[in-house]
Design a protein around this motif. Structure first.
Motif, PDB file in Angstrom:
ATOM      1  N   LEU A  42      35.994  34.102  34.520  1.00  0.00           N
ATOM      2  CA  LEU A  42      36.832  34.887  35.414  1.00  0.00           C
ATOM      3  C   LEU A  42      36.833  36.336  34.980  1.00  0.00           C
ATOM      4  O   LEU A  42      36.635  36.648  33.804  1.00  0.00           O
ATOM      5  CB  LEU A  42      38.265  34.352  35.434  1.00  0.00           C
ATOM      6  N   GLY A  43      37.087  37.212  35.929  1.00  0.00           N
ATOM      7  CA  GLY A  43      37.171  38.630  35.626  1.00  0.00           C
ATOM      8  C   GLY A  43      38.604  39.109  35.620  1.00  0.00           C
ATOM      9  O   GLY A  43      39.548  38.326  35.534  1.00  0.00           O
ATOM     10  N   ALA A  44      38.771  40.433  35.760  1.00  0.00           N
ATOM     11  CA  ALA A  44      40.093  41.043  35.678  1.00  0.00           C
ATOM     12  C   ALA A  44      40.916  40.859  36.949  1.00  0.00           C
ATOM     13  O   ALA A  44      42.085  41.227  36.992  1.00  0.00           O
ATOM     14  CB  ALA A  44      39.948  42.531  35.367  1.00  0.00           C
ATOM     15  N   SER A  45      40.311  40.298  37.991  1.00  0.00           N
ATOM     16  CA  SER A  45      41.038  39.956  39.216  1.00  0.00           C
ATOM     17  C   SER A  45      40.207  38.921  39.963  1.00  0.00           C
ATOM     18  O   SER A  45      39.409  39.267  40.830  1.00  0.00           O
ATOM     19  CB  SER A  45      41.257  41.193  40.085  1.00  0.00           C
ATOM     20  N   SER A  46      40.391  37.655  39.618  1.00  0.00           N
ATOM     21  CA  SER A  46      39.458  36.618  40.068  1.00  0.00           C
ATOM     22  C   SER A  46      40.156  35.451  40.724  1.00  0.00           C
ATOM     23  O   SER A  46      41.323  35.154  40.444  1.00  0.00           O
ATOM     24  CB  SER A  46      38.646  36.089  38.875  1.00  0.00           C
TER      25      SER A  46
END
Length: 654
Positions: free
Chosen positions: A428-432
């Protein structure tokens, strides 16, 4: 020959003078007693005068460090550093005999007890660092005597009670680090005298009352952090004068609402976080033009209106978090600039199509709970389910399921009691947002670990064995988040459900070291209701790397369940390393509560038959179960299970 004789004479005079200059005898005795008291002889063995010129322990990089200033007749110890060496015990009286100290750094140790009032005798002190220790009691009034102080740190300790009003005497103070120190009560009005302050870290304390109006007079402020307190809004309009601010973080407020109008001229900002700050109104378009703004978090507020088009022209913005507001209008078509790394607009009434270049940040784009056409980001099933998370949408499921289980941050596993926990190792990223392959659940993360020395990582793992469980592997990985971590159960049959949450603290430890002083606190919401506030895994599990299971019940009425782990600005931020905070969860198991009561005629006809069969086997089963139970209790460790009643109050995550 004459020149050689002259040089020899000068050398002899220099040596004679050097030999005559020595450290104040009382300070020599004091520093040697301190070395003995803290067991530092192996690291600092003062076999000669402490102020010997060129001594290895006087170097800037030395640790421990003892350095001096000398005049024509005598030397005084002015610098003492014993940093991150796990010295323990209370502060001994010998320390306060070093009355010429200008710089004292005892940070990152396990010193304890109250700070003696004699600390006020160190009148030459300019830099005092006592952060990350285990000091307790009241913050000493005697700090007010140290009027030459430029920097004061007592962050991450266990103090109690209010800040002393005498801190208002420290008019030369430039840096104040008191985050997570344990202090409480109103912020004293006397602190309004500290006009020289340029850095204030005061988050994660139990401050009460209104946000101080007088902070608006600290026009030299560059950094202000006030998250995770019990302070009340509104954010004073006087803060508009803080035009030098580069890092502003205010959040988790109660009380009155605020607008963002005070921000219009704060164009030096690089980090702006007003998460859960009771902010209303529209987002001023000027914010999108700030030339240095890299991270903007306005999530969990009551903002209205559309997203300003000025964000499309930003040359600096990396992280933009606008989730859980009341924004509307279309998503700007060019909002994903070359610099943008993460965008969260979830849980807003935003419409339109995804920007054409959304794939650039594909794993860091969250539009869940919006009306945005998310074709290409989520598959058809997941997109349909996403709309079910909107509060005014009614959903049905043709083939509903009645359970799901997730191995958070790790690969698929079958537990000792036969539950299959699905793989959740997706990056996952910083907004996933990620939806499982079977469409039974989804996970979303928002937030960025700005200071993480290991880069952006949203899972964690350990090779250590986990105690108190038969399923050690289940707890060796976990998802972590710096802000908001949500798991959604999808396509569920409506009804009553058990929610089983598995935790083990595997990032922090409980060792006899400063590294064991970390505190992770976060809140847990289920179906929008806060069921646990200030949850501390290590405290409830009685240590790190120990399994803990918390049990809840909730209702599913719209085919979905929302399990939300949310950081509210509390706990420590940086123990044992930077960016160690926020929610952590190891596994989740949700299952429908069994309904054993029959109501049909067919069921009634079968009751006699069922009872007869059951009575025939119950006796044998009881005997077998009793023997097995006694063996189990004697031989097998268990999960620590904490049963929590279904929540009664209707609280929201905003």
């Amino acid at each position: 020959m004459g020149i050689l004789s002259f040089c020899f004479l000068v050398f002899c005079i220099h040596e004679l003078v050097s030999a005559q200059i020595a450290t104040e005898p009382s300070e020599v005795a004091a520093i040697n007693k301190l070395i003995d008291y803290w067991g530092l002889k192996s690291k600092l063995n003062l076999t000669t005068d402490p102020c010997t010129p060129g001594a290895s322990w006087a170097a800037e990089t030395a640790n421990p460090r003892v350095a001096c200033d000398c005049d024509a007749n005598i030397c005084h110890i002015t610098h003492l550093k014993i940093y991150a060496l796990d010295i323990s015990g209370e502060l001994p009286q010998e320390l306060f005999q070093l009355t010429e100290l200008m710089d004292l750094n005892l940070g990152q140790n396990i010193l304890s007890g109250s700070i003696p009032p004699e600390i006020g005798n160190l009148l030459e002190m300019q830099y005092l660092s006592l952060g990350i220790n285990n000091f307790s009691g009241l913050v000493p009034v005697a700090f007010g005597n140290l009027t030459k102080l430029k920097s004061l740190s007592f962050s991450s300790n266990d103090f109690n009670g209010p800040l002393p009003v005498d801190l208002g005497k420290l008019t030369s103070l430039e840096q104040l680090y008191i985050d997570s120190s344990g202090v409480s009560g109103p912020i004293p009005q006397e602190l309004s005298n500290l006009k020289s302050l340029h850095t204030v870290w005061a988050s994660a304390n139990s401050f009460t009352g209104k946000l101080p109006e007088f902070f608006g007079t600290f026009t030299n402020l560059i950094t202000l952090r006030l998250e995770g307190t019990a302070l009340e809004g509104p954010i004073p309009s006087s803060y508009a004068a803080l035009t030098k601010l580069e890092d502003l973080r205010i959040g988790d407020l109660s009380g009155e609402d605020s607008t963002l109008d005070f921000l219009v001229n704060l164009t030096s900002l690089t980090i702006l976080s007003l998460r859960s700050a009771r902010v209303t109104g529209e987002i001023p378009s000027q914010i999108g033009t700030f030339p240095n703004l890299q991270s903007l978090d306005l999530s969990f507020n009551k903002l209205t209106g559309s997203i300003p088009n000025t964000f499309q022209d930003s040359q600096s913005l990396h992280f933009l978090y606008l989730g859980s507001n009341m924004l509307n209008g279309e998503i700007p078509s060019d909002i994903i600039t070359p610099q943008l790394r993460a965008l969260d607009i979830s849980f807003n009434s935003i419409t339109g199509n995804l920007p054409a270049n959304f794939a650039k940040i594909g794993q860091s784009l969250n539009v869940v709970g919006t009306l945005v056409n998310d074709d290409g980001l989520l598959d058809g099933k997941a997109s349909e389910i996403s709309r079910c998370l909107l509060s005014d949408n009614k959903c049905t499921e043709k083939f509903p399921v009645n359970s799901f289980a997730v191995k958070c941050g790790g690969s698929q596993q079958i537990s000792s009691n036969g539950v299959r926990f699905d793989d959740d190792s997706e990056t996952l990223g910083a907004s996933s947002i990620y939806t499982s392959s079977n469409n039974n659940w989804a996970v979303s993360n928002t937030g960025s670990f700005i200071s993480n020395p290991n880069g952006p990582q949203y899972t964690t793992q350990t090779a250590s064995q986990i105690t108190g469980t038969l399923d050690s592997e289940l707890y060796k990985t976990a998802r972590v988040s710096p802000n908001s971590l949500r798991y959604y159960g999808l396509g569920l049959k409506n009804g009553r459900y058990n929610v089983e949450l598995h935790f083990s603290e595997i990032q922090m430890d409980d060792s006899e070291s400063w590294k064991g002083l970390g505190k992770r606190l976060f809140d847990i919401y289920i179906q929008g209701e806060r069921v646990v506030q200030d949850f501390n895994i290590m405290k409830e599990a009685h240590g790190s790397k120990s399994a803990l299971v918390k049990l809840f019940e909730t209702n599913v009425t719209n085919t979905n369940i929302d399990i939300h782990f949310k950081w509210a600005g509390k706990g420590t931020c940086c123990i044992p390393v930077q960016s160690t905070f926020g929610p952590l969860v190891s596994a989740i198991h949700v299952s429908q509560v069994s309904n054993l009561s029959g109501s049909s005629n067919d069921n009634k006809k079968q009751v006699g038959r069922i009872v007869g069969i059951t009575l025939g086997v119950v006796a044998g089963m009881l005997i077998t179960a009793s023997v097995f139970y006694l063996w189990w209790v004697k031989k097998t460790p268990k999960h620590m299970r904490v049963s929590t009643d279904s929540p009664k109050k209707n609280l929201t995550s905003v």
